[in-house]
Design a protein around this motif. Structure first.
Motif, PDB file in Angstrom:
ATOM      1  N   LYS A 130       0.828  -1.197   0.000  1.00 22.75           N
ATOM      2  CA  LYS A 130       0.000   0.000   0.000  1.00 22.75           C
ATOM      3  C   LYS A 130       0.869   1.256   0.000  1.00 22.75           C
ATOM      4  N   PHE A 131       2.158   1.090   0.327  1.00 25.84           N
ATOM      5  CA  PHE A 131       3.049   2.227   0.515  1.00 25.84           C
ATOM      6  C   PHE A 131       4.262   2.089  -0.407  1.00 25.84           C
ATOM      7  N   GLU A 132       4.332   2.963  -1.395  1.00 23.19           N
ATOM      8  CA  GLU A 132       5.301   2.846  -2.483  1.00 23.19           C
ATOM      9  C   GLU A 132       6.751   2.778  -1.994  1.00 23.19           C
ATOM     10  N   HIS A 133       7.166   3.727  -1.168  1.00 28.30           N
ATOM     11  CA  HIS A 133       8.568   3.811  -0.776  1.00 28.30           C
ATOM     12  C   HIS A 133       8.964   2.689   0.186  1.00 28.30           C
ATOM     13  N   LEU A 134       8.038   2.277   1.047  1.00 30.59           N
ATOM     14  CA  LEU A 134       8.332   1.148   1.923  1.00 30.59           C
ATOM     15  C   LEU A 134       8.512  -0.139   1.118  1.00 30.59           C
ATOM     16  N   THR A 135       7.751  -0.274   0.041  1.00 28.88           N
ATOM     17  CA  THR A 135       7.899  -1.445  -0.827  1.00 28.88           C
ATOM     18  C   THR A 135       9.256  -1.434  -1.509  1.00 28.88           C
ATOM     19  N   TYR A 136       9.655  -0.280  -2.048  1.00 33.16           N
ATOM     20  CA  TYR A 136      10.999  -0.155  -2.610  1.00 33.16           C
ATOM     21  C   TYR A 136      12.051  -0.489  -1.563  1.00 33.16           C
ATOM     22  N   PHE A 137      11.809  -0.020  -0.348  1.00 37.22           N
ATOM     23  CA  PHE A 137      12.772  -0.232   0.735  1.00 37.22           C
ATOM     24  C   PHE A 137      12.914  -1.722   1.046  1.00 37.22           C
ATOM     25  N   LYS A 138      11.800  -2.439   1.073  1.00 37.43           N
ATOM     26  CA  LYS A 138      11.840  -3.875   1.342  1.00 37.43           C
ATOM     27  C   LYS A 138      12.670  -4.591   0.277  1.00 37.43           C
ATOM     28  N   PHE A 139      12.474  -4.242  -0.980  1.00 38.60           N
ATOM     29  CA  PHE A 139      13.243  -4.830  -2.066  1.00 38.60           C
ATOM     30  C   PHE A 139      14.721  -4.444  -1.933  1.00 38.60           C
ATOM     31  N   ARG A 187       5.103  -9.530  18.573  1.00 41.11           N
ATOM     32  CA  ARG A 187       5.346  -8.109  18.807  1.00 41.11           C
ATOM     33  C   ARG A 187       6.663  -7.611  18.210  1.00 41.11           C
ATOM     34  N   LYS A 188       7.410  -8.510  17.581  1.00 42.93           N
ATOM     35  CA  LYS A 188       8.659  -8.112  16.937  1.00 42.93           C
ATOM     36  C   LYS A 188       8.498  -7.882  15.431  1.00 42.93           C
ATOM     37  N   ALA A 189       7.381  -8.322  14.851  1.00 44.98           N
ATOM     38  CA  ALA A 189       7.222  -8.296  13.396  1.00 44.98           C
ATOM     39  C   ALA A 189       7.339  -6.891  12.823  1.00 44.98           C
ATOM     40  N   PHE A 190       6.625  -5.932  13.410  1.00 40.13           N
ATOM     41  CA  PHE A 190       6.665  -4.556  12.910  1.00 40.13           C
ATOM     42  C   PHE A 190       7.998  -3.894  13.244  1.00 40.13           C
ATOM     43  N   GLU A 191       8.568  -4.268  14.369  1.00 38.48           N
ATOM     44  CA  GLU A 191       9.823  -3.650  14.788  1.00 38.48           C
ATOM     45  C   GLU A 191      10.955  -3.955  13.810  1.00 38.48           C
ATOM     46  N   GLU A 192      10.917  -5.101  13.158  1.00 38.33           N
ATOM     47  CA  GLU A 192      11.979  -5.449  12.208  1.00 38.33           C
ATOM     48  C   GLU A 192      12.112  -4.398  11.108  1.00 38.33           C
ATOM     49  N   LEU A 193      10.988  -3.907  10.617  1.00 40.52           N
ATOM     50  CA  LEU A 193      11.000  -2.866   9.586  1.00 40.52           C
ATOM     51  C   LEU A 193      11.680  -1.605  10.108  1.00 40.52           C
ATOM     52  N   LEU A 194      11.337  -1.198  11.315  1.00 44.05           N
ATOM     53  CA  LEU A 194      11.908   0.012  11.897  1.00 44.05           C
ATOM     54  C   LEU A 194      13.411  -0.154  12.159  1.00 44.05           C
ATOM     55  N   LEU A 195      13.806  -1.335  12.563  1.00 47.41           N
ATOM     56  CA  LEU A 195      15.227  -1.607  12.783  1.00 47.41           C
ATOM     57  C   LEU A 195      16.020  -1.479  11.485  1.00 47.41           C
ATOM     58  N   PHE A 312      -2.118  -4.457  22.154  1.00 44.76           N
ATOM     59  CA  PHE A 312      -1.673  -4.948  20.838  1.00 44.76           C
ATOM     60  C   PHE A 312      -1.834  -3.869  19.782  1.00 44.76           C
ATOM     61  N   ARG A 313      -2.983  -3.223  19.744  1.00 39.24           N
ATOM     62  CA  ARG A 313      -3.245  -2.198  18.723  1.00 39.24           C
ATOM     63  C   ARG A 313      -2.288  -1.024  18.859  1.00 39.24           C
ATOM     64  N   LYS A 314      -2.061  -0.597  20.096  1.00 41.90           N
ATOM     65  CA  LYS A 314      -1.224   0.584  20.318  1.00 41.90           C
ATOM     66  C   LYS A 314       0.267   0.276  20.158  1.00 41.90           C
ATOM     67  N   HIS A 315       0.596  -1.012  20.137  1.00 36.91           N
ATOM     68  CA  HIS A 315       1.995  -1.399  20.061  1.00 36.91           C
ATOM     69  C   HIS A 315       2.650  -0.886  18.773  1.00 36.91           C
ATOM     70  N   PHE A 316       1.924  -0.900  17.659  1.00 36.62           N
ATOM     71  CA  PHE A 316       2.477  -0.425  16.393  1.00 36.62           C
ATOM     72  C   PHE A 316       2.897   1.038  16.498  1.00 36.62           C
ATOM     73  N   ARG A 317       1.993   1.877  17.030  1.00 33.28           N
ATOM     74  CA  ARG A 317       2.292   3.300  17.162  1.00 33.28           C
ATOM     75  C   ARG A 317       3.355   3.551  18.219  1.00 33.28           C
ATOM     76  N   TRP A 318       3.319   2.769  19.295  1.00 35.26           N
ATOM     77  CA  TRP A 318       4.321   2.925  20.342  1.00 35.26           C
ATOM     78  C   TRP A 318       5.718   2.644  19.804  1.00 35.26           C
ATOM     79  N   LEU A 319       5.856   1.566  19.034  1.00 39.37           N
ATOM     80  CA  LEU A 319       7.144   1.242  18.426  1.00 39.37           C
ATOM     81  C   LEU A 319       7.587   2.345  17.472  1.00 39.37           C
ATOM     82  N   PHE A 320       6.647   2.816  16.643  1.00 42.12           N
ATOM     83  CA  PHE A 320       7.011   3.868  15.698  1.00 42.12           C
ATOM     84  C   PHE A 320       7.526   5.104  16.431  1.00 42.12           C
TER      85      PHE A 320
END
Length: 331
Positions: A130-139, A187-195, A312-320
């Motif tokens: 859904k997010f163009e630059h994050l997709t490029y970043f993953k690749f 709870r580590k899944a989203f954090e991997e992207l930020l790392l 759980f829901r707030k964890h995404f924003r808290w990590l960000f």
């Protein structure tokens, strides 16, 4: 059946038949002396997963190649879809890699009762597209870790944009929101992207501050989107998504695609981006059973306490917000 080290070094012997060159390369990969290399080839020293991944990168083979050599699976083009990405062919073959998933998702939309089950060892690409630059970043992260540590994110993105994959990304993301899914998260899944974003920032892989801000802005939007999905149990107010929380760490990600009562396709991750699709009936049964086993050890979010649901829901924003302070405030 061969031991794993036997299969790996037999395969390496086929790829590099010159024993002198092979020994030198193995010593370089492991960073050890001749005796330690021999101990690994003989199985006296057990290979770690990170060592196997280094061997894969150095000698250009995959888990699928090992399985084929070991006789665990019989490969034919009607059963397996696999795009082997190398440094030399990456920008030529990545459109075919994306097209395989796009075509499958479009085909699923034509089915009566399609569904997807995901083990989320990281944020699934279906959400990220859904997010163009994050997709490029993953690749980019895959290309950077496996092939070329000197190329910056901006230079990589320039080359990827020339392939005009944006429409395929959008098609996949849109189709996914119209197909019901069950997802097991930790709870580590989203954090991997930020790392990974922090790593690129710290090691100078981003040429411009603007690039970092765009990535963080999209990561924030992704966090908000995931929070909304978890709260409403819907994707973009369309199809249903059931979030399960696994209280340990999910190290091996995979996706099972199904229609009605039957699974028909499996996507098994090998390394970061690299994966293969199969319709092998035995693997489908085994991985569907594995998913059911993990479901049994996970908590369905909507049936947990209100406190846990909010956490759980707030964890995404808290990590960000935590990583935002670390990444942006130190610039």
């Amino acid at each position: 059946m061969k031991e794993i080290h036997e299969s790996i070094f037999e395969l390496i012997g086929e790829i590099e038949p010159n024993p002198i060159v092979r020994a030198e390369k193995l010593a370089q990969v492991f960073g050890v002396g001749k005796r330690s290399v021999i101990n690994r080839t003989k199985g006296y020293t057990v290979l770690r997963v990170d060592e196997i991944e280094k061997l894969m990168a150095a000698f250009n083979f995959s888990w699928l190649d090992i399985a084929k050599l070991n006789g665990e699976i019989s490969i034919d083009n009607s059963t397996y879809e696999y795009v082997r990405l190398t440094k030399e062919n990456f920008f030529h073959e990545i459109p075919r890699y994306v097209r395989i998933y796009r075509d499958m998702m479009e085909e699923m939309l034509k089915m009566d009762n399609p569904w997807i089950k995901i083990i989320c060892s990281d944020v699934p690409m279906f959400h990220m597209m859904k997010f163009e630059h994050l997709t490029y970043f993953k690749f980019y992260m895959y290309y950077h870790h496996k092939f070329d540590k000197s190329l910056t994110f901006e230079k990589f993105s320039e080359r990827l944009k020339l392939l005009c994959l944006d429409l395929s990304f959008e098609t996949i993301a849109t189709a996914y929101t119209s197909i019901k899914s069950v997802e097991i998260w930790d709870r580590k899944a989203f954090e991997e992207l930020l790392l990974l974003i922090q790593e690129c920032s710290d090691y100078g892989k981003l040429e411009h501050m603007t690039s970092l801000r765009v990535l963080m802005e999209e990561a924030n939007l992704l966090a908000r989107y995931l929070q909304k999905c978890a709260k409403s149990a819907q994707k973009c107010d369309l199809e249903k998504v059931n979030f399960y929380e696994y209280e340990s760490i999910l190290r091996d990600g995979f996706v099972v695609f199904g229609n009605g009562a039957r699974p028909f396709k499996l996507s098994q991750k090998e390394f970061m981006l690299q994966s293969f699709l199969t319709s092998d009936p035995m693997l489908l049964v085994d991985f569907d059973d594995s998913f059911a086993a993990l479901i049994g050890r996970s908590n369905l979010l909507i049936k947990t306490s209100v406190r846990n649901q909010r956490s759980f829901r707030k964890h995404f924003r808290w990590l960000f917000n935590m990583y935002k302070k670390c990444i942006l405030h130190h610039k």
